[in-house]
Design an enzyme around this catalytic site. Structure first.
Site, PDB file in Angstrom:
ATOM      1  N   GLU A  68       0.826  -1.213   0.000  1.00 15.03           N
ATOM      2  CA  GLU A  68       0.000   0.000   0.000  1.00 15.03           C
ATOM      3  C   GLU A  68       0.857   1.259   0.000  1.00 15.03           C
ATOM      4  OE1 GLU A  68      -2.945   0.248   3.126  1.00 15.03           O
ATOM      5  OE2 GLU A  68      -4.394  -0.850   1.928  1.00 15.03           O
TER       6      GLU A  68
ATOM      7  N   HIS B 143       8.063 -26.582  -1.690  1.00 13.03           N
ATOM      8  CA  HIS B 143       7.386 -27.696  -2.369  1.00 13.03           C
ATOM      9  C   HIS B 143       6.214 -27.208  -3.204  1.00 13.03           C
ATOM     10  CE1 HIS B 143       9.646 -30.840  -0.148  1.00 13.03           C
ATOM     11  NE2 HIS B 143       9.860 -29.804   0.633  1.00 13.03           N
TER      12      HIS B 143
ATOM     13  N   LYS C 104     -13.971   0.256  -3.842  1.00 12.72           N
ATOM     14  CA  LYS C 104     -15.051   0.625  -2.913  1.00 12.72           C
ATOM     15  C   LYS C 104     -16.153   1.378  -3.666  1.00 12.72           C
ATOM     16  CE  LYS C 104     -12.140   1.132   1.179  1.00 12.72           C
ATOM     17  NZ  LYS C 104     -11.549   2.095   2.105  1.00 12.72           N
TER      18      LYS C 104
HETATM   19  O1  PA5 Z   1      -3.372   0.976   6.019  1.00 11.84           O
HETATM   20  C1  PA5 Z   1      -4.500   1.393   5.844  1.00 11.84           C
HETATM   21  O2  PA5 Z   1      -4.788   2.601   5.979  1.00 11.84           O
HETATM   22  C2  PA5 Z   1      -5.656   0.470   5.510  1.00 11.84           C
HETATM   23  O3  PA5 Z   1      -5.256  -0.823   5.311  1.00 11.84           O
HETATM   24  C3  PA5 Z   1      -6.672   0.474   6.629  1.00 11.84           C
HETATM   25  O4  PA5 Z   1      -6.039   0.069   7.801  1.00 11.84           O
HETATM   26  C4  PA5 Z   1      -7.843  -0.446   6.320  1.00 11.84           C
HETATM   27  O5  PA5 Z   1      -8.416  -0.107   5.094  1.00 11.84           O
HETATM   28  C5  PA5 Z   1      -8.891  -0.339   7.411  1.00 11.84           C
HETATM   29  O6  PA5 Z   1      -9.341   0.974   7.551  1.00 11.84           O
HETATM   30  P1  PA5 Z   1     -10.108   1.460   8.818  1.00 11.84           P
HETATM   31  O7  PA5 Z   1      -9.224   1.336   9.993  1.00 11.84           O
HETATM   32  O8  PA5 Z   1     -10.456   2.882   8.529  1.00 11.84           O
HETATM   33  O9  PA5 Z   1     -11.342   0.602   8.966  1.00 11.84           O
END
Ligand code: PA5
Length: 424
Positions: free
Chosen positions: A278, A299, A414
């Site tokens: 990310e 494996h 989303k």
């Molecule tokens: O690193 C990030 O920002 C995301 O992976 C969030 O942690 C994830 O989408 C969950 O979001 P939230 O804590 O707002 O529910």
């Protein structure tokens, strides 16, 4: 606590040619002027963390351990991967504990949710719902289901004790819901993004509830912060790692496999993939993070890694001292012809597998192998390791001139899903 060995990597550039660039970027992290500078709270968190909140975390965790058979940790991405990676790494996959920790809110699989609901029937359940935004669909769906279950089972009043929210300090749907229902709350700091949040209440409450020492986790982070505060590439192994990754990608290595030899560290790989994926995968750039657990995956993926497309490098995270070891027994009949290992420690066998694989993959296969040696498996080493990766990740992404701390691409699915679901 971590040693970096890059003697199995052939670099076409000298890492020290990056010293000036690293100095500038390091300064921009310290001065909070780098890209994404609103989300640098993690950098000083090992010293700036809220001490009072930590005491409250430890207290609530104790209450959970005393009263619950099951703790549901309801969150997704950065809101659960860190806690799960720590708990599995430090307690193992079959912990000898009366508290079972179940991770939910990270899927919309109806079968998974149904089975989880069935599994907790008749048990004493606490629920920690974790969401920074408070609106994440997967988490919100699971939360409503489990909140209904808990209210039906215990009543609304008792749920004030059993449901604990970790979310924004003042804003958002979850914060409002928690306040209206009288739930206890812990805070996700404004300036720390989900994937950098395992050492805040996000990770620390479930980790403490599992019986682990969260103060020692923070101590490990502090030690890493001290060790990594000087940008000198001779000593700063986080920046060495970032620069080596950078050079390797310039050499055509677009994929990085994080390898461990410990099944209880598979979730560390999942956490690491989110951190780097990310943070780095944007602007049409970045190294694709993959992970594998050896020798298991030798494996399955071993053939490709040995002889397939040479688009990747490996980063092997080796635990020098295992938490437990066994001696391989002698057998007088030796029907399985395994007596050649009699009297040897199983961890020694694992280490020989590592060394044999390193030679096979590097010398024969031509794959660069960065080796990270982690002293041992304990809270302090875990804390050190996560902070090491945070710093490496920030530097890696800044070297690509991207923002390490946003994730605009996650919104696209989303939007489409909400349209199909008819969300207004
Ligand atoms: O690193 C990030 O920002 C995301 O992976 C969030 O942690 C994830 O989408 C969950 O979001 P939230 O804590 O707002 O529910």
């Amino acid at each position: 606590m971590i040693k970096l060995d890059y003697s199995h990597v052939d670099l076409k550039e000298n890492i020290f040619d990056y010293q000036e660039k690293v100095n500038q970027l390091h300064q921009s992290i310290v001065d909070k002027t780098c890209k994404g500078n609103d989300y640098l709270g993690w950098y000083d968190w090992p010293v700036n963390y809220d001490k009072e909140e930590l005491d409250r975390i430890v207290e609530v965790a104790k209450e959970i351990r005393e009263n619950a058979d099951v703790l549901l940790v309801c969150g997704i991405g950065g809101s659960y991967l860190g806690a799960r990676s720590a708990i599995e790494m430090l307690k193992g996959l079959y912990p000898d504990d009366s508290l079972e920790i179940i991770y939910t809110g990270n899927t919309v699989s109806s079968s998974h949710l149904y089975q989880t609901l069935k599994h907790i029937e008749g048990k004493s359940v606490y629920l920690n719902v974790i969401s920074k935004s408070g609106t994440t669909t997967e988490t919100a769906i699971a939360f409503r289901l489990f909140k209904n279950y808990l209210e039906d089972t215990y009543g609304k009043q008792e749920c004030k004790k059993r449901i604990i929210a970790t979310t924004d300090k003042s804003r958002g749907t979850l914060k409002q819901l928690a306040t209206e229902n009288g739930y206890r709350c812990f805070v996700i700091p404004d300036d720390i993004g989900g994937r950098f949040s395992v050492f805040t209440a996000v990770g620390l409450l479930p980790i403490a509830a599992s019986g682990l020492d969260v103060k020692a986790v923070l101590k490990g982070c502090q030690k890493a912060k001290e060790d990594l505060s000087n940008p000198d590439l001779n000593s700063n192994i986080s920046y060495q790692y970032a620069v080596i990754r950078h050079i390797l990608q310039k050499q055509g290595k677009d994929v990085e496999f994080l390898i461990t030899y410990e099944p209880y560290m598979t979730m560390v790989g999942e956490w690491w993939k989110q951190l780097f994926g990310e943070s780095e995968g944007k602007d049409g750039k970045g190294i694709l993070p993959a992970s594998a657990t050896f020798t298991t995956d030798l494996h399955s993926m071993g053939q490709f890694i040995q002889e397939g497309t040479k688009c990747f490098f490996e980063t092997v995270l080796v635990v020098d001292k295992p938490k437990y070891d066994l001696v391989f027994p002698n057998d007088s009949l030796n029907q399985d012809n395994m007596n050649y290992l009699a009297g040897k420690s199983i961890d020694w066998v694992n280490k020989m597998a590592f060394e044999g694989t390193l030679t096979a993959h590097y010398q024969v296969g031509g794959n660069p192998n960065i080796v990270l040696h982690l002293d041992q498996v304990d809270e302090e080493n875990y804390g050190y390791m996560i902070y090491f990766f945070f710093v490496s990740c920030a530097m890696s992404v800044l070297l690509l001139d991207s923002n390490p701390f946003n994730q605009p691409g996650v919104e696209v699915y989303k939007k489409n899903m909400f349209k199909l679901l008819g969300k207004i």
